[in-house]
Design a protein around this motif. Structure first.
Motif, short mmCIF file in Angstrom:
data_model
loop_
_atom_site.label_atom_id
_atom_site.label_comp_id
_atom_site.label_asym_id
_atom_site.label_seq_id
_atom_site.Cartn_x
_atom_site.Cartn_y
_atom_site.Cartn_z
N ASN A 35 0.89 -0.83 0.05
CA ASN A 35 -0.27 -0.28 -0.36
C ASN A 35 0.78 1.58 -0.12
O ASN A 35 0.78 2.44 -0.57
CB ASN A 35 -1.26 0.05 1.20
N LEU A 36 1.83 1.37 0.67
CA LEU A 36 2.91 2.16 0.73
C LEU A 36 3.46 2.38 -0.39
O LEU A 36 3.54 3.68 -0.73
CB LEU A 36 3.54 2.10 2.30
N GLU A 37 3.80 1.74 -0.96
CA GLU A 37 4.40 2.10 -2.08
C GLU A 37 4.16 2.19 -2.70
O GLU A 37 4.19 2.86 -4.68
CB GLU A 37 5.58 -0.17 -2.73
N ARG A 38 2.39 1.73 -3.35
CA ARG A 38 1.75 2.34 -4.80
C ARG A 38 0.70 2.99 -4.49
O ARG A 38 0.22 4.11 -5.28
CB ARG A 38 0.89 0.89 -4.92
N GLY A 39 0.73 3.60 -2.85
CA GLY A 39 -0.59 4.81 -3.14
C GLY A 39 0.39 6.24 -3.19
O GLY A 39 1.22 6.15 -3.08
N THR A 40 -1.16 7.05 -2.70
CA THR A 40 -0.41 8.29 -2.91
C THR A 40 -1.56 9.09 -1.45
O THR A 40 -2.54 8.28 -1.25
CB THR A 40 -1.70 8.48 -4.39
N PHE A 41 -0.39 9.72 -0.52
CA PHE A 41 -1.22 9.91 0.61
C PHE A 41 -1.06 11.42 0.96
O PHE A 41 -0.39 12.40 0.52
CB PHE A 41 -0.43 9.21 1.19
N ILE A 42 -2.22 11.81 1.02
CA ILE A 42 -2.34 13.76 0.74
C ILE A 42 -1.41 13.71 2.91
O ILE A 42 -2.70 13.42 4.22
CB ILE A 42 -3.62 14.27 1.38
N GLY A 43 -0.88 14.51 2.82
CA GLY A 43 -0.69 15.05 4.07
C GLY A 43 -0.27 16.50 4.58
O GLY A 43 -0.80 17.24 3.45
N ALA A 44 0.41 17.22 5.51
CA ALA A 44 -0.06 18.50 5.51
C ALA A 44 1.27 19.41 4.74
O ALA A 44 0.76 20.82 4.34
CB ALA A 44 0.62 18.98 6.82
N ALA A 45 2.13 18.78 4.17
CA ALA A 45 2.91 19.45 3.24
C ALA A 45 2.74 18.98 2.25
O ALA A 45 4.30 19.34 1.21
CB ALA A 45 4.55 19.01 3.99
N GLY A 46 2.14 18.69 1.45
CA GLY A 46 1.39 17.97 0.09
C GLY A 46 1.66 16.90 -0.18
O GLY A 46 0.84 16.02 1.40
N VAL A 47 1.19 15.61 -1.08
CA VAL A 47 1.14 15.06 -1.33
C VAL A 47 1.95 14.11 -1.45
O VAL A 47 2.83 13.57 -2.80
CB VAL A 47 0.10 15.41 -2.47
N TYR A 48 1.93 12.74 -1.14
CA TYR A 48 3.26 11.99 -1.12
C TYR A 48 3.03 10.56 -2.37
O TYR A 48 1.67 10.03 -2.32
CB TYR A 48 3.19 11.44 0.48
N GLU A 49 4.26 10.45 -2.87
CA GLU A 49 4.12 9.23 -3.54
C GLU A 49 5.58 9.04 -3.06
O GLU A 49 6.71 9.28 -2.68
CB GLU A 49 4.10 9.42 -4.47
N PHE A 50 5.37 7.14 -2.95
CA PHE A 50 7.42 6.47 -2.96
C PHE A 50 8.23 5.91 -3.57
O PHE A 50 7.64 5.40 -4.67
CB PHE A 50 7.74 5.93 -1.70
#
Lengths: 229, 378
Positions: free
Chosen positions: B334-349
């Motif tokens: 999930n972490l490898e493929r997902g997109t995650f919203i945070g306060a500093a921006g939109v994260y992808e790994f």
């Protein structure tokens, strides 16, 4: 060089407090760091209340630990340190407080006025103590007997408990006052005082090697350590 | 016939009423969702304790916001001190608590130890502050480590960007010995990639060794003719350095890696013009709908300005793990493929489990304090 000399004066006087607590009150007073920090926080309100609060904590430490041996008293002082630290965290909440300071010109050098004042108070404290050491042989002898053996001192009729109380109250009041002045212009946090206490402890430990000459050699030791590090 | 019609009408009415009575479907998480336990390693004691406090506050805020979003999250905070050994002990204690993942730590040596411990204990670790070479751990098979903070390269990229934007002709580097790994990596990149002339570097000793060392360095650097000074200490000492540097007559622009020198209230009270800093996010430049919420609520609950690096990234790390864990299945995938919203921006790994800083939706910000206010440089 001038700021090095002023710093050395301050650390020498703080180390004197550490050394007196160790030799006379028989406690490695670990609450000094937090008392120093407390001085910084209290200076937000007024610098004049810092020695009062410091003295009160010193008295508390004396009352709480007077029946304890050296190791238990040291642990008790650590407990006081942690209690002060936690109280500061609860009362002030914020993690960063930048203390006010004033700029002062000293022979063309720009200095923080409060730091200059801390150096002058430290110099006075050292001079007064050395005068006590050199000019009052009987008082010095009493202090020496207490340093060597409290039970012997009591046999000679010396009030060791009173001497202990005086040392802890004065040294704590001094730490708190210097904290209030020396932390001016800095961002403070509840743990900041530990740095100053550890450094003073380091100087006191080196000076302690010189046994009877320790008090007299505190300033040169402090200057040497400040210059080296 | 009429009776059957009546019965049909009644049944139809009951079905209609039942349909109306059914509550509308909520888009995100179900109340029955299993609890997501997230461990947070915070340096509450030791040299980084001032950063530890902001990380702890940010972690508690992340838990609160995640709950408001409907996630069933529990944050467990442990003190990791300032050393790798204490970090390992705290990490293993969190593993025993049965956490889904662990976030946090501060210095590079701590993060490296946490990464190894994550691999041994098979629990995901998200480094939220340190810039150590964690990518090499992933390359050698440790799939349990991720980082949402900058890597060393990105720290360097931001500093280079500042030098180029301000057209600085020369620069000087001030390292901080307790953060030597991080500073050396950043400095090496700057030295190799900017056209500005390198005028030298000095190192400030750990305050536990010498509480006054910043004075020596500040007085030494004030004598140098240089346009920009890059300060590698994000802690309280950076403020002491700046004050002492100006007292000693230095007038170069100071570029700080952020932390204490990026806090608006500190800058305003210090009131020294020409202090630039990097931030993962600034309130004046919102990246997502969480940016403003983070800064406002932090001020509301903790009575001070929010930290915009160690604090905000710890907050984001918790939200990233929460969003990934709530999707169910394998957390790592999930972490490898997902997109995650945070306060500093939109994260992808990326493939090395490093957050894609510098991508369109995730970029650091450079600000400068000038004439009593913060201006955004980029």
């Amino acid at each position: 060089m001038i700021s090095l000399f002023f710093s050395a004066l301050i650390y020498a006087s703080l180390a004197l407090c550490v050394l007196l607590s160790y030799r006379v009150a028989k406690v490695v007073n670990l609450s000094f760091g937090s008392i120093f920090t407390l001085g910084g926080y209290l200076s937000v309100f007024s610098l004049f209340i810092t020695p009062i609060f410091g003295a009160w904590i010193g008295l508390l430490l004396h009352i709480g630990s007077k029946r304890m041996d050296a190791s238990k008293a040291t642990i008790f002082s650590l407990g006081i340190a942690i209690a002060i630290e936690e109280a500061l965290r609860i009362l002030f909440r914020v993690e960063n407080i930048l203390l006010d300071s004033r700029i002062f010109y000293f022979f063309g050098y720009k200095l923080v006025f409060e730091h200059f004042l801390a150096s002058m108070i430290s110099a006075t404290f050292l001079i007064l103590f050395l005068a006590f050491e050199l000019k009052k042989p009987f008082s010095r002898l009493k202090l020496k007997v207490i340093e060597e053996d409290i039970e012997n001192a009591e046999l000679y009729g010396i009030d060791a408990e009173k001497a202990r109380a005086i040392v802890l109250v004065i040294s704590s009041a001094f730490f708190c006052s210097i904290g209030g002045l020396y932390l001016s212009g800095r961002v403070i946090s509840p743990t900041i005082g530990w740095l100053y206490m550890i450094f003073s402890l380091f100087i006191a430990t080196i000076a302690n090697v010189f046994r009877e000459k320790a008090y007299i050699l505190l300033l040169p030791t402090s200057f040497g350590v400040c210059w080296l590090v | 016939m009429i009776g059957k019609l009546k019965a049909g009408l009644i049944v139809g009415l009951i079905v209609f009423l039942l349909f109306c009575a059914t509550p509308p479907q909520t888009p995100t998480p179900q109340p029955q969702m299993p609890e997501i336990k997230i461990g947070v390693l915070v340096p509450k004691t030791g040299e980084f304790s001032s950063a530890g406090l902001v990380m702890e506050n940010a972690a508690k805020l992340a838990e609160k916001h995640a709950k408001e979003m409907g996630y069933n999250v529990k944050v467990i905070i442990y003190d990791c001190g300032d050393k790798p050994e204490t970090t390992k002990t705290a990490f293993l204690s969190l593993v025993r608590e049965g956490v889904t993942a662990i976030v946090g730590t501060y210095s590079s040596p701590q993060a490296m130890t946490a990464a190894d411990t994550a691999n041994e204990s098979k629990v995901v670790f998200v480094a939220s502050v340190a810039s150590a070479d964690l990518e090499s751990k992933v390359k050698t098979g440790n799939k349990y480590v991720f980082r949402n903070a900058y890597n060393t390269s990105y720290w360097g990229i931001l500093a280079i960007e500042f030098l180029e934007k301000t057209k600085a002709k020369s620069y000087y580097l001030i390292g901080y010995e307790p953060l030597k790994t991080f500073n050396l990596g950043m400095f090496s990149l700057i030295k190799n990639s900017t056209k500005a002339e390198f005028r030298g570097e000095s190192w400030v000793k750990s305050p536990t060794v010498s509480p006054e060392d910043y004075k020596r360095v500040a007085q030494e650097v004030a004598k140098k003719d240089v346009e920009v000074i890059i300060v590698g200490d994000p802690g309280l000492g950076s403020v002491d350095f700046v004050r002492e540097y100006r007292l000693a007559g230095g007038n170069a622009t100071i570029y700080s890696v952020g932390g204490t020198l990026a806090l608006p209230d500190i800058l305003a009270k210090l009131n020294i013009s020409g202090i630039a800093f990097q931030a993962a996010a600034l309130e004046v430049k919102a990246k997502t709908n969480l940016t403003k919420k983070y800064f406002e609520d932090y001020r509301k609950y903790y009575g001070t300005e929010a930290n915009n690096y160690a604090g905000i990234l710890t907050y984001d790390a918790i939200l990233i793990v929460t969003q990934a864990a709530a999707r169910g299945g394998d957390l790592i995938s999930n972490l490898e493929r997902g997109t995650f919203i945070g306060a500093a921006g939109v994260y992808e790994f990326d493939e090395n489990h490093q957050a894609k800083w510098g991508s369109e939706k995730l970029q650091g910000t450079i600000g400068i304090y000038r004439e009593g206010k913060i201006q955004v440089v980029s």
